[in-house]
Design a protein around this motif. Structure first.
Motif, short mmCIF file in Angstrom:
data_model
loop_
_atom_site.label_atom_id
_atom_site.label_comp_id
_atom_site.label_asym_id
_atom_site.label_seq_id
_atom_site.Cartn_x
_atom_site.Cartn_y
_atom_site.Cartn_z
N SER A 44 0.84 -1.21 0.00
CA SER A 44 0.00 0.00 0.00
C SER A 44 0.87 1.25 0.00
O SER A 44 0.53 2.26 -0.61
CB SER A 44 -0.88 0.04 1.25
OG SER A 44 -1.83 -0.98 1.22
N LYS A 69 -2.98 8.97 3.06
CA LYS A 69 -3.61 7.64 3.05
C LYS A 69 -2.88 6.84 4.14
O LYS A 69 -1.65 6.69 4.11
CB LYS A 69 -3.42 6.97 1.69
CG LYS A 69 -4.13 5.63 1.58
CD LYS A 69 -3.75 4.86 0.32
CE LYS A 69 -2.37 4.22 0.43
NZ LYS A 69 -2.11 3.19 -0.61
N MET A 120 -10.73 3.83 7.54
CA MET A 120 -11.07 4.19 6.16
C MET A 120 -12.25 5.16 6.08
O MET A 120 -13.26 4.95 6.75
CB MET A 120 -11.45 2.94 5.37
CG MET A 120 -10.41 1.85 5.34
SD MET A 120 -9.24 2.12 4.04
CE MET A 120 -7.81 2.56 4.98
N ASP A 155 -8.39 3.80 -3.28
CA ASP A 155 -9.60 3.69 -4.12
C ASP A 155 -10.70 2.89 -3.41
O ASP A 155 -11.87 3.23 -3.49
CB ASP A 155 -9.29 3.11 -5.52
CG ASP A 155 -8.47 1.83 -5.50
OD1 ASP A 155 -7.96 1.44 -4.44
OD2 ASP A 155 -8.34 1.23 -6.59
N ALA A 156 -10.31 1.84 -2.67
CA ALA A 156 -11.34 1.07 -1.97
C ALA A 156 -11.89 1.83 -0.77
O ALA A 156 -12.98 1.55 -0.28
CB ALA A 156 -10.78 -0.27 -1.53
N GLU A 157 -11.15 2.82 -0.31
CA GLU A 157 -11.62 3.65 0.80
C GLU A 157 -12.92 4.37 0.40
O GLU A 157 -13.76 4.70 1.24
CB GLU A 157 -10.53 4.67 1.15
CG GLU A 157 -10.75 5.36 2.46
CD GLU A 157 -9.50 6.10 2.96
OE1 GLU A 157 -8.44 6.00 2.32
OE2 GLU A 157 -9.62 6.78 3.98
N ASN A 185 -5.20 2.13 -7.39
CA ASN A 185 -4.38 0.95 -7.71
C ASN A 185 -5.23 -0.29 -8.00
O ASN A 185 -4.70 -1.39 -8.14
CB ASN A 185 -3.37 0.67 -6.59
CG ASN A 185 -4.04 0.44 -5.25
OD1 ASN A 185 -5.20 0.03 -5.18
ND2 ASN A 185 -3.31 0.70 -4.17
N GLN A 187 -6.86 -2.16 -6.32
CA GLN A 187 -6.87 -3.24 -5.33
C GLN A 187 -7.39 -2.72 -4.00
O GLN A 187 -7.12 -1.58 -3.61
CB GLN A 187 -5.47 -3.81 -5.12
CG GLN A 187 -5.02 -4.72 -6.24
CD GLN A 187 -3.73 -5.42 -5.87
OE1 GLN A 187 -2.64 -4.92 -6.13
NE2 GLN A 187 -3.84 -6.59 -5.25
N LYS A 322 -0.26 -1.17 -6.80
CA LYS A 322 -0.03 -1.54 -5.39
C LYS A 322 1.20 -2.45 -5.33
O LYS A 322 1.24 -3.45 -6.04
CB LYS A 322 -1.28 -2.23 -4.85
CG LYS A 322 -1.28 -2.47 -3.36
CD LYS A 322 -2.70 -2.66 -2.85
CE LYS A 322 -2.74 -3.12 -1.40
NZ LYS A 322 -4.12 -3.12 -0.87
#
Ligand SMILES: Cc1ncc(C[n+]2csc(CCOP(=O)(O)OP(=O)(O)O)c2C)c(N)n1
Ligand SMILES: [Mg+2]
Length: 764
Positions: A44, A69, A120, A155-157, A185, A187, A322
């Motif tokens: 990460s 992040k 997050m 991005d998943a956050e 990324n 992922q 990532k």
């Protein structure tokens, strides 16, 4: 520029090395007696190495603050070291007690961290509200604070719904001092993020009024796109599912050519094949991973573009990898993975770090060190400005029958007439009127960063809703996460701008749970603010169970950094509010406050006469209201102690009266803060013990509050006597107040019955 780029390239290699190595050191080289995994998120962190390099070695200005992040903290710490703000021992102490925290924490590492992140979705929004708080301060006295807030998110956050709640806030769309960078990324922790995300992000940020900048592909790949066959290659890469793209990045060098030229039906795209024909396998593989978020020149351009317009917030959607630059790149299981000792050795050699020189920074005479020396300073908070005095009391009167909610509205109105009132800012999530803020808003106006017309100003109205940059109330949409995160940002201005604001938020008490995660984060980050939660409990009666709070009192006790109060009488609300405001200006020694208030009218004649001693008792957590020892014929073995909080106090007084008629002697103790009484148990002489006389050692206890009974259930154990804790242990429902009190056994009759029970008498 080319020279500078080459230097930045060299710097980012060192950032990649140090950030990977410091995690390796913590996990594999440092003594670790119990052998438990230390962790550190090498993948990460690597994902943001290029962007962080461009930020910290080129783009940041002294008035920029950064919310990182959270999982990129190793790269961030490495950068702080290379910029001379951390020493090597600090790096070696990653994740040790008192050392650099796992995720950036301003509370623990204030010398380098501007804003705390970790959970997050919360850090990014809190930081965005920092931009709003800064704007608010600028509009109220021209205070200098952070000029820009730079926020990085995974991005998943963005799967966290509270992120989008914040972006929907109208005021956020006006914040030209806000820049987000999405680390795209593809992922998450476990999975490849959905293919639709890129499109959704683009649309959703734009729909919320943001400027969207995309850092999609690097310059080398873009150059290839402009060659014959380039269109087809670009189309192939753009339409390739993310899972396939991630797999492509992990293919052996020989595999990328074939995969790129593949058509959906398994055939071969001749145009792509032709384009790639002149390139070596290794070159094709490297080109496939040439995304914008690792192309330093492209990143710098994006930053420049973002800085050019400051009329609205900007987001940079940056494509990254990532685990970039390491064997973890695009590995489906890379989130918690760590490089092996052998892989670390290979990385060291590839990045040109000499053995034995693993911790080396830049040599003082190196060009890199020269570049660092020329950089503008990083953010340092301005000195603190003096804060107006908080008075001991207000010159306010209260009706004979008053609820604590009404008293809160009146006390706030009185505060509005003082100089201190200029520093108060109220916030509510669409419940200002129903939580008694109307008077305050009439006087102070509603804050909005840009002036807005008031179309109904000419019409007669009970309440003026006039919005301007001068207003002192911020009305949010119905989103309690936003409420608490904004309170958190307003409650940290002393740290970033040197000005203590006195933020007061109002909400319905049951919805404390709705925003609890955000409230917890705001407190964790060290923010100081007051929450007036009203109405609370089943005392709300007719409005029903969805609006009646039951489990908030234990939450009030458990929350660190916040004092929970449950006043019974109007004057207590005034004293507690003033004490709460005083706490906000005490720096680390101070605490936030949670006032659990009620709409139930209470006879103020029941309250003891105001005095300094009485105020001290109220602020210590409680006092004796009825002393049964004074009753004629008092007998200690027929004595019982009724401890009641807030709206239950009149019921307890009535129970005491009834018990006396039946020959039992019930003293009534008002608990103004279950939290303080509980905390006091760790003192050598707990305040709770002071409330009870030495001659009353064996007197049993009944407790009552309009909330879960376990809130006050510690009292009997602390005093070493039998206790029956009364409260609301089920869901609420609609009904008259007396019906609901009877239903939960907290009416006067229920309290008296419990008293009889602890006294070993048959039920009255
Ligand atoms: C509220 C919350 N839920 C779950 C987690 C656990 N968690 C840590 S990282 C992560 C995935 C992060 O993915 P992304 O935001 O894309 O970051 P990346 O690691 O890809 O850079 C999760 C679920 C967390 N930190 N906070
Ligand atoms: Mg991600």
């Amino acid at each position: 520029m080319p020279d500078r780029l080459a230097l930045l390239e060299s710097i980012q290699q060192r950032v990649l090395w140090l950030s990977t190595y410091l995690v390796h050191h913590a996990n594999a080289l440092r003594p670790n007696p119990d052998g438990s995994k230390v962790g550190g998120h090498q993948a990460s962190s690597a994902s943001l190495v290029s962007i962080l390099t461009a930020l910290y070695f080129d783009a940041l200005r002294p008035d920029d603050v950064v919310a990182l992040k959270a999982h990129a903290s190793p790269a961030f710490y490495a950068i702080q070291y290379l910029r001379g703000r951390l020493d090597v021992d600090a790096l070696k102490g990653l994740r040790t007690f008192g050392g650099l925290q796992a995720y950036p924490s301003r509370r623990k590492n204030p010398e380098i961290v501007d804003l705390s992140t970790g959970s997050m979705g919360l850090g990014a929004v809190a930081a965005s509200f920092t931009a709003l708080a800064t704007r608010y301060l600028a509009d109220h006295g021209g205070v200098q604070g952070p000029g820009r807030v730079v926020v990085m998110v995974g991005d998943a956050e963005l799967d966290e719904g509270n992120v989008w709640e914040a972006l929907l806030e109208e005021a956020v769309a006006t914040l030209g001092n806000l820049l987000w960078i999405v680390d795209l990324n593809r992922q998450s922790l476990d999975r490849v993020t959905p293919d639709a995300r890129r499109h959704q992000f683009r649309q959703m940020f734009a729909a919320n009024g943001w400027r969207v900048i995309e850092l999609r592909w690097g310059r080398r790949l873009r150059a290839l796109f402009s060659r014959p066959g380039g269109d087809a290659l670009e189309r192939r890469l753009e339409t390739m599912p993310s899972a396939e793209y991630q797999a492509l990045l992990r293919l052996p060098a020989s595999g990328a050519r074939k995969r790129l030229a593949q058509t959906p039906d398994g055939g071969t795209e001749r145009a792509v094949e032709g384009l790639l024909a002149g390139l070596a396998d290794a070159e094709i593989q490297s080109l496939a991973g040439d995304v914008g978020g690792h192309d330093l020149a492209a990143i710098l351009e994006a930053f420049e573009e973002a800085g050019r317009h400051r009329d609205r917030p900007t987001v940079i959607l940056a494509d990254t990898v990532k685990g970039w630059g390491s064997p973890l790149a695009a590995d489906p299981l890379n989130h918690g993975a760590l490089l092996t000792a052998g892989q670390i050795e290979q990385l060291r050699e590839r990045l040109g770090v000499a053995a034995g020189e693993e911790w080396a920074g830049f040599a003082p005479d190196s060009a890199e060190a020269g570049l660092v020396r020329e950089l503008p300073a990083l953010f340092v908070a301005p000195p603190a400005r003096p804060t107006p005095e908080v008075p001991a009391a207000l010159d306010e009167s209260y009706p004979a029958q008053a609820s604590t909610q009404e008293a809160f509205g009146r006390a706030l109105g009185a505060l509005g007439r003082l100089a201190l009132g200029e520093r108060i800012v109220t916030v509510s999530a669409d419940v200002a009127v129903t939580t008694h803020l109307a008077g305050w808003i009439n006087r102070k106006g509603v804050y909005f960063p840009t002036p807005r017309p008031n179309y109904v100003a000419e019409l007669p109205q009970a309440m003026q809703w006039s919005e301007s940059p001068a207003g002192q109330h911020i009305e949010l949409g119905i989103a309690e996460h936003n409420l608490f995160l904004l309170l958190g940002a307003l409650g940290l201005t002393h740290e970033l701008s040197g000005v203590t604001l006195f933020p007061i938020g109002t909400l319905y008490d049951p919805f404390v749970m709705r925003g609890l995660d955000a409230l917890y984060h705001a407190l964790y980050a060290g923010a100081r603010f007051v929450v007036a939660a009203t109405p609370s409990g089943v005392s709300l009666s007719w409005e029903g169970g969805a609006h009646q709070s039951v489990i908030t009192p234990p939450i009030g006790i458990a929350l660190p950094g916040m004092r929970y109060w449950e006043p019974a009488f109007a004057i207590e609300v005034e004293w507690i509010l003033l004490e709460a405001l005083r706490q906000l200006d005490r720096g680390a020694a101070g605490e936030s406050a949670y006032l659990r208030l009620s709409t139930k009218p209470v006879d103020q004649a029941l309250a003891p006469p105001p005095s300094d001693q009485q105020r001290d008792r109220v602020l210590a957590g409680g006092y004796r209201l009825v002393d049964a020892r004074a009753a004629p014929g008092y007998e200690p073995d027929r004595a019982v102690h009724l401890f009641a909080a807030g709206a239950m106090v009149p019921e307890a007084v009535e129970a005491s009266r009834r018990l006396l008629e039946q020959g039992a002697f019930a003293s009534v103790f008002v608990v103004t803060s279950p939290d303080l009484l509980y905390r006091g148990l760790r003192q050598p002489r707990p305040y709770l013990e002071e409330l009870v006389g030495a001659d009353e050692e064996d007197v049993p206890v009944v407790s009552a509050l309009d909330g879960h009974s376990h809130t006050l259930a510690f009292i009997g154990a602390a005093l070493g006597v039998t206790q029956i804790p009364l409260g609301v242990d089920g869901f609420g429902e609609s009904g008259a107040r007396h019906d609901l009190y009877r239903r939960h056994g907290i009416d006067a009759e229920g309290i008296a019955r419990a008293a009889d029970l602890v006294l070993g008498r048959s039920a009255s």
